[in-house]
Every structure is written in C-alpha cells, then in structure tokens.
Design an enzyme around this catalytic site. Structure first.
Site, mmCIF file in Angstrom:
data_model
loop_
_atom_site.group_PDB
_atom_site.id
_atom_site.type_symbol
_atom_site.label_atom_id
_atom_site.label_comp_id
_atom_site.label_asym_id
_atom_site.label_seq_id
_atom_site.Cartn_x
_atom_site.Cartn_y
_atom_site.Cartn_z
ATOM 1 N N ASP A 38 0.821 -1.229 0.000
ATOM 2 C CA ASP A 38 0.000 0.000 0.000
ATOM 3 C C ASP A 38 0.850 1.272 0.000
ATOM 4 O O ASP A 38 0.604 2.194 -0.778
ATOM 5 C CB ASP A 38 -1.075 0.002 1.108
ATOM 6 C CG ASP A 38 -0.577 -0.172 2.527
ATOM 7 O OD1 ASP A 38 0.633 -0.398 2.718
ATOM 8 O OD2 ASP A 38 -1.418 -0.073 3.458
ATOM 9 N N SER A 69 -15.261 0.360 27.060
ATOM 10 C CA SER A 69 -15.202 -0.820 26.196
ATOM 11 C C SER A 69 -15.500 -2.051 27.031
ATOM 12 O O SER A 69 -15.165 -2.087 28.223
ATOM 13 C CB SER A 69 -13.797 -0.906 25.586
ATOM 14 O OG SER A 69 -13.528 -2.220 25.181
ATOM 15 N N ALA A 125 -3.023 -8.550 16.423
ATOM 16 C CA ALA A 125 -2.884 -9.814 15.692
ATOM 17 C C ALA A 125 -2.804 -9.583 14.185
ATOM 18 O O ALA A 125 -2.792 -10.530 13.408
ATOM 19 C CB ALA A 125 -4.051 -10.738 16.016
ATOM 20 N N SER A 130 -7.383 -1.745 15.144
ATOM 21 C CA SER A 130 -7.350 -0.281 15.287
ATOM 22 C C SER A 130 -8.054 0.412 14.126
ATOM 23 O O SER A 130 -8.808 1.360 14.349
ATOM 24 C CB SER A 130 -5.928 0.253 15.488
ATOM 25 O OG SER A 130 -5.022 -0.414 14.690
ATOM 26 N N GLU A 163 -4.451 7.876 12.626
ATOM 27 C CA GLU A 163 -3.477 6.895 13.121
ATOM 28 C C GLU A 163 -2.043 7.394 12.897
ATOM 29 O O GLU A 163 -1.186 7.264 13.758
ATOM 30 C CB GLU A 163 -3.699 5.534 12.454
ATOM 31 C CG GLU A 163 -2.766 4.482 13.021
ATOM 32 C CD GLU A 163 -3.327 3.075 13.021
ATOM 33 O OE1 GLU A 163 -4.543 2.895 12.804
ATOM 34 O OE2 GLU A 163 -2.531 2.143 13.253
ATOM 35 N N ASP A 175 -5.733 -0.881 5.446
ATOM 36 C CA ASP A 175 -6.591 -1.422 6.498
ATOM 37 C C ASP A 175 -7.877 -0.607 6.643
ATOM 38 O O ASP A 175 -8.981 -1.152 6.663
ATOM 39 C CB ASP A 175 -5.847 -1.447 7.837
ATOM 40 C CG ASP A 175 -4.534 -2.210 7.741
ATOM 41 O OD1 ASP A 175 -4.357 -2.955 6.766
ATOM 42 O OD2 ASP A 175 -3.693 -2.049 8.636
HETATM 43 C C1 GLA Z 1 -0.103 -3.011 8.258
HETATM 44 C C2 GLA Z 1 -0.372 -1.579 7.800
HETATM 45 C C3 GLA Z 1 -0.924 -1.562 6.384
HETATM 46 C C4 GLA Z 1 -0.034 -2.370 5.430
HETATM 47 C C5 GLA Z 1 0.281 -3.745 6.017
HETATM 48 C C6 GLA Z 1 1.288 -4.525 5.205
HETATM 49 O O1 GLA Z 1 -1.302 -3.706 8.343
HETATM 50 O O2 GLA Z 1 -1.293 -0.950 8.668
HETATM 51 O O3 GLA Z 1 -1.066 -0.231 5.938
HETATM 52 O O4 GLA Z 1 1.135 -1.664 5.111
HETATM 53 O O5 GLA Z 1 0.773 -3.650 7.346
HETATM 54 O O6 GLA Z 1 0.757 -4.886 3.977
#
Ligand code: GLA
Length: 393
Positions: A38, A69, A125, A130, A163, A175
């Site tokens: 990404d 929570s 994990a 997040s 973030e 993500d």
């Molecule tokens: C984490 C980061 C993503 C991406 C992945 C690896 O999840 O938050 O933005 O870079 O690692 O593909």
C-alpha cells in the site's frame, strides 16, 4: 455477545435516558494478497471479516464524551473543548484522533456522547482492530451529527491520518480502506496510488478461509515497518535516476525492474524492491485467477507471497513460518501465507471445507508442539464494511 446484551451493558454502564441508542458495526480485515504494497502505491486485495467492532452510542445532554469498552479496562472521559488536546497512550487515542480529523473536515462534535465499544478482533494480531475502531467512530459520529457528506473513501483517509498523526503509527491506507469499503463475499482490489477500487467476487465454493493467530507478540513491528518503508524509499530514489517519471516502486513491472535493479547496490534494499514489484504483479494475477474460478493458481500465488515476505522482505518470523508450513501439510490446503505487517500476528490459508476441522486440530497441535504457543483459528467468511445496525434500534 448479541446486540440486546450489549445494549443492556450500555444501560448498566450509563443508565437510562430518553435519547435513542444507536448501534454501529465495523469489521476487521484480512489481506488476501498484496503485502507491504500500500505505501508503495500498488495493488492490494484485502477483504472485510465477518467479525469486528460494535459501537453502542447515545447522545448526552452536556458536552462530555465518555468512552468505555467491554474488553478494555481503561475508560476515557473528556469534554468537547478538549478533543485532541492530550494523548493518553490508551485505546481511546484512536477514537479521539478520528474526532480531531473529523473536525478538521468540518464535522464538528457538537454535543456529548456515551460510547460503549465491543471488540471481537484480537488486538495486535494483524487483523486491523485499530482501523476497525477508527472507521467505526468516524462513521457513527457523522451519522449522529447528521452530516453525512464524508464518503467511505474519505472516511478511510481521515482514519489513516488519525493513526499517522494523532496515534503516531506510520501505516498505509489498506486497512482503513478495507474496513470502510468491504462487501460481503467480495474482496477489494484497491489501487493504493489513486484509491480507485473494485469489488471482486470472492467465490470460494467448497474452500474456506482459515485465519490462524500465532499469538506471537508483534514486538518489533513498528521499528521494522518504518525501516522497510525507508528502504523502499531508498530504492525508489535510485530507480528514479533511471526513470524520472516513476512515482512509486509498484509502478514498475518485474521486467522493467530487472532492467534497472543493478543500480541498487545495497543487497537488502534491492531485495525489498524486488518483493514489492513481484508482489504487486501477483495481486493482478490473483484477480485474474479468481475471476476464472482458478483457486489452485490463487493458492500458489499465496504461497509465493509468503516465500517472498520471508526471504526478500524479511518480515516473517519462526512462528508464522511454522504455522504456514503445517498448514500446507493438510491435503485440502491450496495456499497459506502470513497476512498483515508480519513479525507475528496471523496466517491466512485457503482450505477445502472437508479438511477444515482437521486443519484446526492438526495445525494447532503441531504448531503448539513446535513453538510452545497455542494458536487460535477462525474459519471465516467475508463480511460487510462499516454500517449502522438499524434493525437493532
Ligand atoms: C499493516 C499496515 C498496512 C499495510 C500492512 C502490510 O497492516 O497498517 O497499511 O502496510 O501492514 O501490507
């Protein structure tokens, strides 16, 4: 916990009021292929999970924001005027960071709210707990404030910004994008440079995705992640001398890379760049294979992705490698790889449904005896992106 139980918990925590309780849900994500792509401007293929984070929220008659929570002890209490003034280092920094970004986009938090989050995604994990929390908060506040002019692409971007800037983690866009735009039974083919995306039908018939959590703490992940990013930037700077028009590493085809790679003298930097270029090409081949219902080829591409992350990008670890190796011993496994940033976290395997039970039993036993850690497995389908659970009103 079902919605009624969660609402009950909400009332136990915050008491009754005449204001309506609203319920929102946002998934976790698994990346099927396209790892560490990404931030290199290429293609990724994540999918939303069927489990995620639920938010029960209700407006207050004052200017207080209370964040609790069901699975985290810490509770946040702040006032509208103090949003973003202080970081706590706690989970509440994620929702608060999103409020800061929402306000920067003109979506003001104009009144107090009570929040109760319920997370089903194991933290740390690699399944984006997040991102799920961020996108969920942004989506819910927008809906409650009645200003729904930020679409899910903008929502993903502002969550990523929260973030990066408020929490201080240098993640890419994948993500948050997957969590915001996921669709049941579809993977998301996202071009990370332009943010153009397509929902790709993910029809796996008799095959199931099995996510395996190594339960290995991802200790080094932040520093190693930043180091990989900077190695990619170094490679890009060198290759730009050959091809000034190059904006991102992933814009190169493997053939173009072969032409210029000799200019990268640092072997590690060259390996990192090779992973990026080849992994990006694997994503496109995967989409083709999936559209032809050719799951065997897709499985082989998953395997090749793991090998590349292990040997070239060097973000795997013993626990991930052992779990992947054991997963591939099961006859019904078409492919297995690590997923997410690496250094622990989860694997993802594509496994025939007749072998799913055997997979969980045998991979779990072998993994435990070889690593001393207990793995956890989720046989899961692909769920929807963030949404309000209206029927639960
Ligand atoms: C984490 C980061 C993503 C991406 C992945 C690896 O999840 O938050 O933005 O870079 O690692 O593909």
């Amino acid at each position: 916990m079902d919605i009624q139980q969660l609402k009950q918990k909400f009332i136990e925590r915050y008491g009754e009021s005449k204001d309506a309780i609203r319920v929102f849900h946002s998934p976790g994500r698994v990346n099927l292929i396209g790892e560490h792509i990404d931030y290199n401007g290429g293609y990724v293929l994540p999918a939303a999970l069927e489990f995620g984070t639920t938010l029960i929220i209700r407006e207050r008659q004052d200017d207080k924001l209370q964040l609790a929570s069901t699975n985290m002890e810490y509770e946040g209490l702040l006032e509208i005027a103090t949003i973003g003034k202080a970081k706590t280092g706690e989970w509440t920094d994620y929702p608060v960071g999103v409020m800061v970004e929402l306000q920067a986009k003109g979506v003001n938090v104009t009144r107090g709210y009570d929040f109760l989050y319920h997370g089903e995604i194991p933290n740390g994990a690699g399944l984006s707990s997040s991102a799920s929390l961020e996108v969920l908060t942004g989506f819910a506040i927008q809906a409650l404030e009645g200003i729904e002019n930020i679409d899910t692409v903008q929502l993903a971007l502002l969550s990523q910004k929260a973030e990066n800037e408020f929490v201080g983690v240098n993640c890419g866009i994948m993500d948050q994008f997957a969590v915001a735009n996921g669709a049941e039974d579809h993977a998301i083919l996202l071009m990370c440079d332009t943010l153009e995306y397509k929902k790709v039908p993910f029809r796996t018939g008799a095959y199931k995705l099995i996510i395996g959590n190594t339960n290995k703490r991802r200790g080094l992940v932040d520093s190693a992640y930043n180091e990989r990013r900077s190695q990619c930037e170094q490679a890009l700077a060198i290759l730009k001398e050959q091809r000034p028009e190059l904006g991102y590493l992933a814009q190169l085809t493997p053939e173009q890379f072969a032409e210029h790679e000799g200019h990268i003298t640092d072997e590690k930097v060259r390996q990192r760049a090779r992973h990026v270029v080849e992994e990006n090409a694997r994503v496109l081949t995967s989409v083709e294979a999936l559209s032809n219902n050719d799951l065997e080829t897709f499985g082989q591409l998953m395997n090749a992705s793991h090998e590349s992350l292990r040997d070239l990008y060097e973000v795997s670890c013993e626990e991930l490698d052992v779990m992947v190796e054991e997963a591939r011993r099961i006859p019904g496994t078409l492919g297995a790889r690590m997923t997410g940033a690496g250094f622990g976290g989860c694997t993802v395997s594509l496994v025939h449904e007749d072998d799913a039970e055997r997979f969980v039993k045998e991979v779990g036993a072998a993994y435990e005896s070889r690593t001393g850690l207990k793995g956890e497995f989720y046989v899961c389908g692909v769920g929807d992106g963030v949404k309000e659970l209206k029927e639960a009103k």
